[in-house]
Design a protein around this motif. Structure first.
Motif, PDB file in Angstrom:
ATOM      1  N   UNK A  82     -47.547  90.050  57.991  1.00 53.67           N
ATOM      2  CA  UNK A  82     -47.324  88.636  57.662  1.00 53.67           C
ATOM      3  C   UNK A  82     -48.212  88.152  56.524  1.00 53.67           C
ATOM      4  N   UNK A  83     -49.541  88.436  56.620  1.00 54.13           N
ATOM      5  CA  UNK A  83     -50.453  87.835  55.626  1.00 54.13           C
ATOM      6  C   UNK A  83     -51.155  88.879  54.762  1.00 54.13           C
ATOM      7  N   UNK A  84     -50.821  90.165  54.961  1.00 49.41           N
ATOM      8  CA  UNK A  84     -51.334  91.257  54.114  1.00 49.41           C
ATOM      9  C   UNK A  84     -52.838  91.524  54.250  1.00 49.41           C
ATOM     10  N   UNK A  85     -53.472  90.928  55.254  1.00 52.45           N
ATOM     11  CA  UNK A  85     -54.902  91.174  55.441  1.00 52.45           C
ATOM     12  C   UNK A  85     -55.136  92.618  55.900  1.00 52.45           C
ATOM     13  N   UNK A  86     -56.125  93.265  55.283  1.00 51.32           N
ATOM     14  CA  UNK A  86     -56.518  94.627  55.693  1.00 51.32           C
ATOM     15  C   UNK A  86     -57.575  94.485  56.778  1.00 51.32           C
ATOM     16  N   UNK A  87     -57.353  95.112  57.930  1.00 52.59           N
ATOM     17  CA  UNK A  87     -58.299  94.924  59.039  1.00 52.59           C
ATOM     18  C   UNK A  87     -58.620  96.247  59.741  1.00 52.59           C
ATOM     19  N   UNK A  88     -59.836  96.341  60.296  1.00 52.42           N
ATOM     20  CA  UNK A  88     -60.121  97.496  61.151  1.00 52.42           C
ATOM     21  C   UNK A  88     -59.453  97.282  62.504  1.00 52.42           C
ATOM     22  N   UNK A  89     -58.823  98.308  63.067  1.00 48.66           N
ATOM     23  CA  UNK A  89     -58.220  98.163  64.395  1.00 48.66           C
ATOM     24  C   UNK A  89     -58.627  99.341  65.285  1.00 48.66           C
ATOM     25  N   UNK A  90     -58.902  99.038  66.539  1.00 47.78           N
ATOM     26  CA  UNK A  90     -59.289 100.091  67.477  1.00 47.78           C
ATOM     27  C   UNK A  90     -58.147 100.428  68.413  1.00 47.78           C
ATOM     28  N   UNK A  91     -57.142  99.541  68.499  1.00 49.93           N
ATOM     29  CA  UNK A  91     -55.987  99.790  69.367  1.00 49.93           C
ATOM     30  C   UNK A  91     -54.713  99.387  68.625  1.00 49.93           C
ATOM     31  N   UNK A 117     -50.835  87.222  63.951  1.00 53.07           N
ATOM     32  CA  UNK A 117     -49.610  88.019  64.142  1.00 53.07           C
ATOM     33  C   UNK A 117     -49.938  89.391  64.737  1.00 53.07           C
ATOM     34  N   UNK A 118     -48.997  89.880  65.568  1.00 59.21           N
ATOM     35  CA  UNK A 118     -49.151  91.235  66.102  1.00 59.21           C
ATOM     36  C   UNK A 118     -48.473  92.271  65.210  1.00 59.21           C
TER      37      UNK A 118
END
Lengths: 270, 113
Positions: free
Chosen positions: B75-84, B94-95
């Motif tokens: 949705x917003x193009x943010x780059x994020x660290x994810x653990x799951x 947003x999911x």
């Protein structure tokens, strides 16, 4: 079983015949440390070999070959995955009964042991082959490729592959199918998608099964679907009961569309 | 426990490399496993030892390089660290977060002789 290292791979049986691994049986495949050591004196000092190879590359290669074959024959293949006891086999039996005569179809059954499920499918009127994975917890693309050959699939068929009941391992193994279909029954927990996210991510469609039991259970179907869509926002969902017939028309419609598209795509290739 | 099949696939990769790159013993295997790769590290170590037994990589050291999960919000193009796989975007909620890293299962390199 591999006679060199004792690995369990050779235990898989397809229709009662041993799976033919192209290069894993016997001593010539697994180098023996003893033979290797004979050459150590000639070898130089240690060196680094860069590989950067995906562990699943081999399986993915077999899956690509399966997918190519299936698309050339206009066959629509589905990989059905779920926990044990979600009602996969009953769903298959009802699906076969509903499509019988109108749609050529065949079934590949995966279980660790027994021919029971393939026998159930055959008595429902469809050709079926049983893969017994032995100690293996999932089907792989090479097993499915050989099972397809043994089945002798008719062009334009529907191929239903019932994977080993396991919500974890089959997620990583592409079989060459058009879609993974994950089945979650309402007798399980709503949060199963969160607990076993990989499978819900890998699937394209979820069948929420045994919905006829909802009045007797404390199970929030909307919440289960919301959790599944957190993992996979594109996930299509059908509420279904193989027993009462609820949702079966929608499921069968989806299957028939897939079969029609596979045949149309084949004609496009030709 | 699909780690056993993964370890057997690793052995195939190693044996193929032994043929083409002419080595007869493997001392160390560097394996890259992403945080989102659906692999249990301890099970992998156990299966590695079992699968390599009797092969040119018997008693090889297994070095696991874990790579962090990364995602990008659709949705917003943010780059994020994810653990799951079920994390929402901290920017917009947003999911719909696409995995961009951390799902690797790769034999990176070998120390051989």
């Amino acid at each position: 079983m591999c006679t060199t290292c004792g690995c369990g791979i050779g235990q898989a049986l397809i229709g009662g015949h041993a799976l033919q691994r192209s290069r894993q049986h016997g001593g010539q495949m697994h180098f023996r440390a003893r033979e290797a050591n004979e050459h150590v004196a000639d070898a130089g000092a240690s060196r680094i070999v860069k590989l950067e190879q995906d562990i699943l590359a081999k399986n993915n290669g077999y899956a690509d070959a399966n997918r190519r074959y299936l698309s050339e024959q206009g066959i629509f293949a589905l990989n059905l995955v779920s926990s044990p006891g979600s009602g996969k086999t009953t769903l298959l039996v009802k699906t076969i009964a509903a499509l019988n005569g109108a749609q050529p179809l065949a079934v590949i059954e995966g279980d660790q042991q027994t021919d029971n499920d393939a026998a159930r499918i055959r008595s429902a009127g469809a050709p079926a082959i049983q893969i017994n994975t032995g100690k293996g917890c999932h089907l792989d693309a090479q097993m499915v490729g050989q099972a397809m050959q043994q089945l002798g699939l008719q062009d334009g068929s529907l191929l239903l592959i019932e994977n080993v009941g396991n919500l974890v391992c089959p997620a990583s193994f592409d079989l060459g199918e058009a879609h993974k279909v994950v089945i979650l029954s309402v007798t399980e927990g709503e949060d199963k998608p969160l607990k076993y996210p990989d499978m819900f991510r890998a699937a394209d469609i979820m069948l929420l099964n045994k919905c006829d039991l909802l009045p007797h259970l404390v199970f929030d179907a909307d919440l289960a679907i919301e959790y599944a869509r957190r993992i996979n926002p594109q996930l299509q969902v059908i509420r279904i009961s193989a027993t009462s017939g609820e949702g079966m028309a929608e499921w069968l419609g989806w299957v028939k569309d897939g079969c029609r598209n596979a045949v149309a795509a084949k004609q496009h290739i030709v | 426990m699909h780690e056993m099949s993964l370890a057997e696939s690793m052995l195939q990769i190693i044996e193929d490399a032994a043929r083409t790159q002419k080595f007869t013993r493997v001392k160390t295997v560097w394996l890259e496993i992403g945080q989102l790769a659906c692999v249990e590290i301890e099970a992998m170590r156990f299966c590695f030892d079992a699968a390599m037994s009797g092969s040119i990589a018997e008693q090889a050291r297994l070095e696991i390089v874990e790579t962090p999960g990364r995602g990008r919000c659709v949705k917003c193009s943010l780059e994020i660290p994810i653990a799951t796989l079920y994390e929402s975007c901290p920017g917009c909620g947003s999911y719909e977060v696409r995995v961009t890293g951390g799902n690797e299962m790769r034999v990176k390199e070998l120390e051989v002789e």
